[in-house]
Design an enzyme around this catalytic site. Structure first.
Site, PDB file in Angstrom:
ATOM      1  N   ASP A  14       9.903  -2.962  -3.991  1.00  0.00           N
ATOM      2  CA  ASP A  14       9.306  -1.952  -4.762  1.00  0.00           C
ATOM      3  C   ASP A  14       9.855  -2.192  -6.360  1.00  0.00           C
ATOM      4  OD1 ASP A  14       7.825  -0.919  -2.871  1.00  0.00           O
ATOM      5  OD2 ASP A  14       9.343   0.372  -2.359  1.00  0.00           O
ATOM      6  N   LYS A  17       7.008  -6.354  -8.227  1.00  0.00           N
ATOM      7  CA  LYS A  17       6.596  -7.600  -7.974  1.00  0.00           C
ATOM      8  C   LYS A  17       4.884  -7.803  -8.127  1.00  0.00           C
ATOM      9  CE  LYS A  17       7.999  -7.320  -3.763  1.00  0.00           C
ATOM     10  NZ  LYS A  17       8.760  -6.184  -3.888  1.00  0.00           N
ATOM     11  N   GLY A  41       3.570  -2.847  -0.294  1.00  0.00           N
ATOM     12  CA  GLY A  41       2.570  -1.958  -1.108  1.00  0.00           C
ATOM     13  C   GLY A  41       2.683  -2.548  -2.600  1.00  0.00           C
ATOM     14  N   HIS A  42       2.028  -3.358  -3.015  1.00  0.00           N
ATOM     15  CA  HIS A  42       2.050  -3.745  -4.486  1.00  0.00           C
ATOM     16  C   HIS A  42       1.000  -3.325  -5.313  1.00  0.00           C
ATOM     17  CE1 HIS A  42       4.201  -7.978  -2.704  1.00  0.00           C
ATOM     18  NE2 HIS A  42       4.766  -6.661  -2.251  1.00  0.00           N
ATOM     19  N   GLN A 224       8.681  -7.426  -0.033  1.00  0.00           N
ATOM     20  CA  GLN A 224       9.881  -6.529   0.123  1.00  0.00           C
ATOM     21  C   GLN A 224      11.041  -7.197  -0.988  1.00  0.00           C
ATOM     22  OE1 GLN A 224       8.293  -7.886   3.556  1.00  0.00           O
ATOM     23  NE2 GLN A 224       7.336  -5.939   2.869  1.00  0.00           N
TER      24      GLN A 224
HETATM   25  P1  GDP Z   1       6.125  -3.990  -5.689  1.00  0.00           P
HETATM   26  O1  GDP Z   1       6.228  -3.642  -4.306  1.00  0.00           O
HETATM   27  O2  GDP Z   1       7.464  -4.600  -5.929  1.00  0.00           O
HETATM   28  O3  GDP Z   1       4.904  -4.584  -6.145  1.00  0.00           O
HETATM   29  O4  GDP Z   1       6.259  -2.626  -6.633  1.00  0.00           O
HETATM   30  P2  GDP Z   1       5.503  -1.198  -6.387  1.00  0.00           P
HETATM   31  O5  GDP Z   1       4.111  -1.512  -6.660  1.00  0.00           O
HETATM   32  O6  GDP Z   1       5.547  -0.602  -4.780  1.00  0.00           O
HETATM   33  O7  GDP Z   1       6.238  -0.180  -7.312  1.00  0.00           O
HETATM   34  C1  GDP Z   1       6.408  -0.458  -8.601  1.00  0.00           C
HETATM   35  C2  GDP Z   1       5.893   0.743  -9.291  1.00  0.00           C
HETATM   36  O8  GDP Z   1       6.118   0.614 -10.610  1.00  0.00           O
HETATM   37  C3  GDP Z   1       4.227   0.590  -9.184  1.00  0.00           C
HETATM   38  O9  GDP Z   1       3.650   1.900  -9.328  1.00  0.00           O
HETATM   39  C4  GDP Z   1       4.027  -0.154 -10.679  1.00  0.00           C
HETATM   40  O10 GDP Z   1       2.699   0.398 -11.229  1.00  0.00           O
HETATM   41  C5  GDP Z   1       4.869   0.695 -11.482  1.00  0.00           C
HETATM   42  N1  GDP Z   1       5.546  -0.259 -12.577  1.00  0.00           N
HETATM   43  C6  GDP Z   1       5.844  -1.627 -12.493  1.00  0.00           C
HETATM   44  N2  GDP Z   1       6.262  -2.143 -13.711  1.00  0.00           N
HETATM   45  C7  GDP Z   1       6.391  -1.036 -14.563  1.00  0.00           C
HETATM   46  C8  GDP Z   1       7.073  -0.702 -15.580  1.00  0.00           C
HETATM   47  O11 GDP Z   1       7.678  -1.490 -16.376  1.00  0.00           O
HETATM   48  N3  GDP Z   1       7.091   0.663 -15.985  1.00  0.00           N
HETATM   49  C9  GDP Z   1       6.589   1.502 -15.135  1.00  0.00           C
HETATM   50  N4  GDP Z   1       6.891   2.919 -15.825  1.00  0.00           N
HETATM   51  N5  GDP Z   1       6.312   1.481 -13.992  1.00  0.00           N
HETATM   52  C10 GDP Z   1       5.992   0.447 -13.743  1.00  0.00           C
HETATM   53  P1  IMO Z   2       7.439  -4.074  -1.026  1.00  0.00           P
HETATM   54  O1  IMO Z   2       6.577  -5.487  -1.036  1.00  0.00           O
HETATM   55  C1  IMO Z   2      10.463  -1.265  -0.138  1.00  0.00           C
HETATM   56  C2  IMO Z   2      11.545  -0.782   4.197  1.00  0.00           C
HETATM   57  C3  IMO Z   2      11.235   0.246   4.889  1.00  0.00           C
HETATM   58  C4  IMO Z   2      12.387   0.390   5.801  1.00  0.00           C
HETATM   59  C5  IMO Z   2      12.767  -1.297   6.038  1.00  0.00           C
HETATM   60  C6  IMO Z   2      12.114  -1.758   7.436  1.00  0.00           C
HETATM   61  O2  IMO Z   2       6.232  -3.084  -1.514  1.00  0.00           O
HETATM   62  O3  IMO Z   2       8.338  -4.208  -1.794  1.00  0.00           O
HETATM   63  P2  IMO Z   2       9.568  -2.196   8.109  1.00  0.00           P
HETATM   64  O4  IMO Z   2       8.344  -1.482   8.151  1.00  0.00           O
HETATM   65  O5  IMO Z   2       9.437  -3.673   7.445  1.00  0.00           O
HETATM   66  O6  IMO Z   2      10.110  -2.507   9.608  1.00  0.00           O
HETATM   67  O7  IMO Z   2      10.742  -1.470   7.504  1.00  0.00           O
HETATM   68  O8  IMO Z   2      12.377  -2.111   5.091  1.00  0.00           O
HETATM   69  N1  IMO Z   2      10.600  -1.634   3.367  1.00  0.00           N
HETATM   70  C7  IMO Z   2      10.270  -1.735   2.049  1.00  0.00           C
HETATM   71  N2  IMO Z   2      10.842  -1.083   1.208  1.00  0.00           N
HETATM   72  N3  IMO Z   2       9.251  -2.158  -0.369  1.00  0.00           N
HETATM   73  C8  IMO Z   2       8.700  -2.804   0.749  1.00  0.00           C
HETATM   74  O9  IMO Z   2       7.804  -3.591   0.310  1.00  0.00           O
HETATM   75  C9  IMO Z   2       9.107  -2.384   1.914  1.00  0.00           C
HETATM   76  N4  IMO Z   2       8.720  -3.105   3.180  1.00  0.00           N
HETATM   77  C10 IMO Z   2       9.485  -2.467   4.128  1.00  0.00           C
HETATM   78  O10 IMO Z   2      11.158   1.321   4.186  1.00  0.00           O
HETATM   79  O11 IMO Z   2      13.591   0.824   5.025  1.00  0.00           O
HETATM   80 MG    MG Z   3       6.107  -1.823  -3.043  1.00  0.00          MG
END
Ligand code: GDP
Ligand code: IMO
Ligand code: MG
Length: 424
Positions: A14, A17, A41-42, A224
């Protein structure tokens, strides 16, 4: 510009990416996912539209880009269908530009059932998985009885393989009334998907290597984060794939010489979902503030993310593991308004000061962080697009991180939206 770039998370996922991949995708020809599954979850925000992808590469919203799902991904075929249907309602077609490796193992309903049962059995030692069946699907793959997407096109073989599952998973299936244990139903549901997947399955290793030869620009999208890597992360509180750089090569069938750059995505603070060690976790008002300001709730599961300060010790480990030379720092805006910002420089363990992670990463739950404190800034960073417009203390914070890690900053993200970005 680097032609073959791996973009991967440097923390526990998270990091943002999705946003960074979407941004860099503008200059790319192909975007390829190489590991993980629908545990990812991107999020991408374009103007007022928000997209959340679990399996589709984040480049898919660019209608002129090719997207690839590699053999290293564990693919929930029903999840892919859902994502494609949703995309279609948003007016985006995948036809002729989404390609899937025949060797991608499937995540089937029974894997989610097993994920549930195993998490429950772990009791207080539960990992806090996303319950997306990821671990059980990778177990089947490594045990060599996984079902691959290519099996959809050989119905007799698929049936035989499912029958074998019935034998070896008795412990989970016998007497179960859970519909996810119903293998006949799974077989029928899979058969209904063959027309969707048939045109998408190609030799992606060949596709990518041809593209590399032609000088095309390829983005390798990690899921991840490195600290969740099954080998190099905080095992057993990890995911079941190689989230680090090698996963991109084995997960797609590309050689190491093709890779020009590894971009590490680092959130300006740290978050973690699920259980496991987190030395800089803040279980106080500041942690709560980061969670609310940063909207730190899981994209996949909606769970509140644990929040804390940046951890340079863990990041040094990750930079080395991946050969990261440049970083994208996200969510800098979330730190706006803090009086001071702490950054973990070292750990104390057994009366010693460590500047590297302990040999046994499980001991991260016993280390005490040693902090360096930097002054915060009150100016609003949201939406800024020039480094020089950032508050001097914000610039100093970023420089401090880059210097300590020995890397260059290539991107600073100042908001969730595509244009809220500083290209350094
Ligand atoms: P990922 O799994 O690495 O793609 O990240 P996620 O999408 O799960 O979580 C990142 C969250 O931060 C998402 O809700 C994005 O929309 C948000 N986000 C990304 N970059 C920024 C930023 O620079 N500032 C803020 N406030 N939110 C951001
Ligand atoms: P993105 O791509 C954050 C975490 C889960 C748990 C551990 C194992 O959005 O960054 P799993 O379901 O993979 O067996 O869970 O890994 N986890 C993540 N945490 N972002 C993710 O993906 C994750 N994918 C798995 O919360 O701790
Ligand atoms: Mg994510």
């Amino acid at each position: 510009m680097a032609k073959n770039r791996i973009v991967l998370g440097c923390q526990w996922g998270d990091e943002g990416k999705g946003k960074i991949v979407d941004l860099l995708a503008a200059e790319a020809d192909i975007i390829a996912r190489f590991q993980g599954g629908a545990n990812a979850g991107h999020t991408i925000v374009v103007d007022d539209r928000k997209f959340k992808f679990h399996l589709l590469p984040s480049g898919i919203i660019h209608p002129d880009k090719q997207c690839v799902i590699g053999n290293g991904v564990v693919l929930d075929p029903f999840g892919v269908k859902e994502e494609l249907d949703l995309l279609a309602t948003q007016g985006i077609s995948h036809q002729g530009r989404l390609w899937i490796s025949p060797a991608a193992n499937l995540v089937l309903p029974y894997h989610k059932l097993i994920d549930d049962v195993q998490e429950q059995a772990r009791g207080t030692g539960s990992i806090g998985t996303t319950k997306r069946g990821i671990g059980p699907a990778y177990v089947d793959k490594v045990a060599r009885h996984g079902i691959r997407i290519v099996d959809l096109f050989a119905p007799d073989r698929l049936k035989r393989r499912l029958e074998y599952q019935r034998v070896i998973k008795q412990q989970y299936f016998a007497g179960s009334t859970d519909e996810r244990a119903d293998l006949d139903r799974t077989y029928e549901a899979l058969m209904a998907l063959t027309d969707l997947f048939k045109p998408l399955v190609v030799d992606v290793s060949r596709l990518l290597n041809d593209a590399i030869r032609q000088g095309k620009v390829i983005l390798y999208e990690g899921a991840q984060g490195s600290l969740l890597d099954v080998d190099l992360g905080t095992y057993p509180f990890a995911t079941s794939s190689n989230t680090t750089v090698g996963g991109a090569l084995t997960g797609l069938g590309v050689g190491p010489k093709a890779i020009d750059e590894v971009v590490g995505v680092i959130k300006a603070y740290t978050t973690r979902v699920g259980a496991g060690p987190f030395p800089t976790e803040l279980v106080d008002d500041t942690g709560e503030r980061l969670r609310s300001q940063g909207d730190e709730y899981g994209t996949t599961t909606g769970r509140p993310r644990r929040c804390g300060w940046l951890d340079l010790v863990a990041l040094r480990h990750v930079v080395r593991l991946n050969g990261v030379e440049s970083i994208a720092v996200t969510k800098l805006d979330v730190l706006d308004g803090l009086e001071e910002i702490k950054i973990c420089q070292a750990y104390e363990l057994d009366g010693e000061t460590l500047t590297e992670v302990p040999l046994d990463l499980a001991r991260l739950n016993q280390v005490k962080p040693v902090y360096h404190t930097l002054p915060g800034w009150s100016q609003d960073s949201t939406g800024l697009t020039a480094f020089d417009d950032l508050a001097p203390n914000a610039q100093a914070y970023l420089r401090y991180i880059a210097d300590e890690l020995g890397v260059e900053i290539c991107i600073v993200s100042t908001g969730a939206k595509r244009q809220e970005t500083i290209m350094v």
